[in-house]
Write a protein that holds these residues in place. Sequence first.
Motif, PDB file in Angstrom:
ATOM      1  N   GLU A   1      -9.407   0.913  24.414  1.00 37.42           N
ATOM      2  CA  GLU A   1      -9.862   2.048  23.495  1.00 37.42           C
ATOM      3  C   GLU A   1      -8.695   2.895  23.151  1.00 37.42           C
ATOM      4  OE1 GLU A   1     -12.851   5.608  23.528  1.00 37.42           O
ATOM      5  OE2 GLU A   1     -13.606   3.806  24.058  1.00 37.42           O
ATOM      6  N   VAL A   2      -8.380   2.667  21.938  1.00 38.85           N
ATOM      7  CA  VAL A   2      -7.413   3.376  21.139  1.00 38.85           C
ATOM      8  C   VAL A   2      -7.517   4.193  20.158  1.00 38.85           C
ATOM      9  CG1 VAL A   2      -4.927   3.206  20.151  1.00 38.85           C
ATOM     10  CG2 VAL A   2      -5.846   1.525  21.857  1.00 38.85           C
TER      11      VAL A   2
ATOM     12  N   GLY B   1       4.163   6.739  14.788  1.00 43.42           N
ATOM     13  CA  GLY B   1       3.267   7.161  15.916  1.00 43.42           C
ATOM     14  C   GLY B   1       2.388   6.157  16.303  1.00 43.42           C
ATOM     15  N   ILE B   2       2.143   5.415  15.412  1.00 40.84           N
ATOM     16  CA  ILE B   2       1.029   4.291  15.752  1.00 40.84           C
ATOM     17  C   ILE B   2       1.810   3.232  16.667  1.00 40.84           C
ATOM     18  CG2 ILE B   2      -0.224   1.968  14.916  1.00 40.84           C
ATOM     19  CD1 ILE B   2      -0.662   3.592  12.323  1.00 40.84           C
TER      20      ILE B   2
ATOM     21  N   GLU C   1      -0.204   2.235  25.133  1.00 37.02           N
ATOM     22  CA  GLU C   1      -1.439   1.884  25.957  1.00 37.02           C
ATOM     23  C   GLU C   1      -1.442   0.393  26.374  1.00 37.02           C
ATOM     24  OE1 GLU C   1      -4.034   3.475  26.474  1.00 37.02           O
ATOM     25  OE2 GLU C   1      -3.784   5.120  25.247  1.00 37.02           O
ATOM     26  N   GLY C   2       0.074  -0.233  26.408  1.00 36.16           N
ATOM     27  CA  GLY C   2       0.204  -1.591  26.721  1.00 36.16           C
ATOM     28  C   GLY C   2      -0.286  -2.606  25.887  1.00 36.16           C
TER      29      GLY C   2
ATOM     30  N   GLY D   1      -8.944   6.286  13.414  1.00 38.30           N
ATOM     31  CA  GLY D   1     -10.218   6.025  13.972  1.00 38.30           C
ATOM     32  C   GLY D   1     -10.103   5.591  15.586  1.00 38.30           C
ATOM     33  N   THR D   2     -11.080   5.246  16.224  1.00 35.55           N
ATOM     34  CA  THR D   2     -11.168   4.573  17.508  1.00 35.55           C
ATOM     35  C   THR D   2     -11.253   3.341  17.701  1.00 35.55           C
ATOM     36  OG1 THR D   2     -11.662   7.032  18.529  1.00 35.55           O
ATOM     37  CG2 THR D   2     -12.013   5.159  19.704  1.00 35.55           C
ATOM     38  N   TYR D   3     -10.440   2.730  18.111  1.00 38.51           N
ATOM     39  CA  TYR D   3     -10.737   1.052  17.878  1.00 38.51           C
ATOM     40  C   TYR D   3     -10.828   0.715  19.557  1.00 38.51           C
ATOM     41  CZ  TYR D   3      -8.466   1.326  13.263  1.00 38.51           C
ATOM     42  OH  TYR D   3      -8.493   1.684  12.094  1.00 38.51           O
TER      43      TYR D   3
END
Length: 383
Positions: free
Chosen positions: A66-67, A77-78, A85-86, A109-111
């Motif tokens: 979850e990112v 930044g992305i 997060e690997g 958003g949250t992916y």
Amino acid sequence: MGKHTKQDSNEIYQERASQARTVRKIVLICLSVIFAIILIGLIGGYTYLSNALKPVDAEGEGNDIEVTIPVNTSTTGIATILEEEGLIRNASLFRYYTRYKNESGFQAGTYTLNTEMDTDQLIEQLKDGRVIAEAASTITIPEGLTLNTVTERLAEFTGTSQEEVFEYIDNQDYVTGLIEEYEMLTDEILNEDIHHPLEGYLFPASYQFEDEQPSIEAVIKDMLNQTERVYQNNKTLVENSEYSFHELMTMGSIIEREARESFDRFEIAGVLHNRLNEGMMLQVDPTVAYAQGEHIYMTSYADLDIDSPYNTYRYTGLPPGPIATVREQSFVAAADPNDTEYIYFYARYNGDIIYNEDYDQHLEARNTYRHEWEEAAQSEDTE
């Protein structure tokens, strides 16, 4: 004098021809070696790039991760978030790859992403915007705001009062706990001369929440996490600097209030470093305004009389702490300034910055353009 015979001439010709053939062979061998090195480099580079763009877990079962991508997060930044997060191997390569392919339009958003996804798949999902949940509320905190203004916005966003926000973030036990939790925070923020311990540490950005009215704790946490990310991403710069992270954030906040353009942030940083190295007072107006606790269009001689450690016309060195929210570039400029000979600068009302090595020329620039600030102040008074 002796005479050359035909046999002598022939021998000379043969010798020169032989030398020429030898030179051609050497040149050919050198070119072949160079070509081989270039070819090996190209093949190696292509192999490295191809592997780097492949899924991190191409042969495994893959893991869902979850990112969260905050609003207005840059490609840099992305890339940093995905690497942390690997999900990708190299953030710099991701950034260059998206630039090469002219990719843009990434959605906040949250992916839920998977380690079996390659770089192109990650890009497409982030552009598509298929998130876990749509944000119910968003708050945007711009750069260069004092904590007094930030807390006004936080109070309205969280449905509380500004007093409650200050009671929460200024609480001694709370701040002490944060110092233990975040590597970026040190006892420097407990300096009794500092107005508010977290001044400058609530990162300016847009933040999304699933709740229509999130808690103060949730919002502050996200903002501090973002600043911690900036610290971790630039830890090498901090370690190589003669100044602490807190001092660099303090300098960065001054730069934030003085400069509008990217170049000027690094150039002003160079001026500030020069003045500090010379033991000169910084003499920057935004610190006086902060000491006064109000917005000042044009600093007067009366303003300079205030006895405050934030008054850089009265005290040498940096003020006790940051005076405003700081974007990452302003912090980086403070840590890695331009190498310049300037020790004076004057900011015009239109944003142009005039730099000088000579004090008389600096005064001339100030006297030439000071009327712009006077007219702006008069215009504000009549509104």
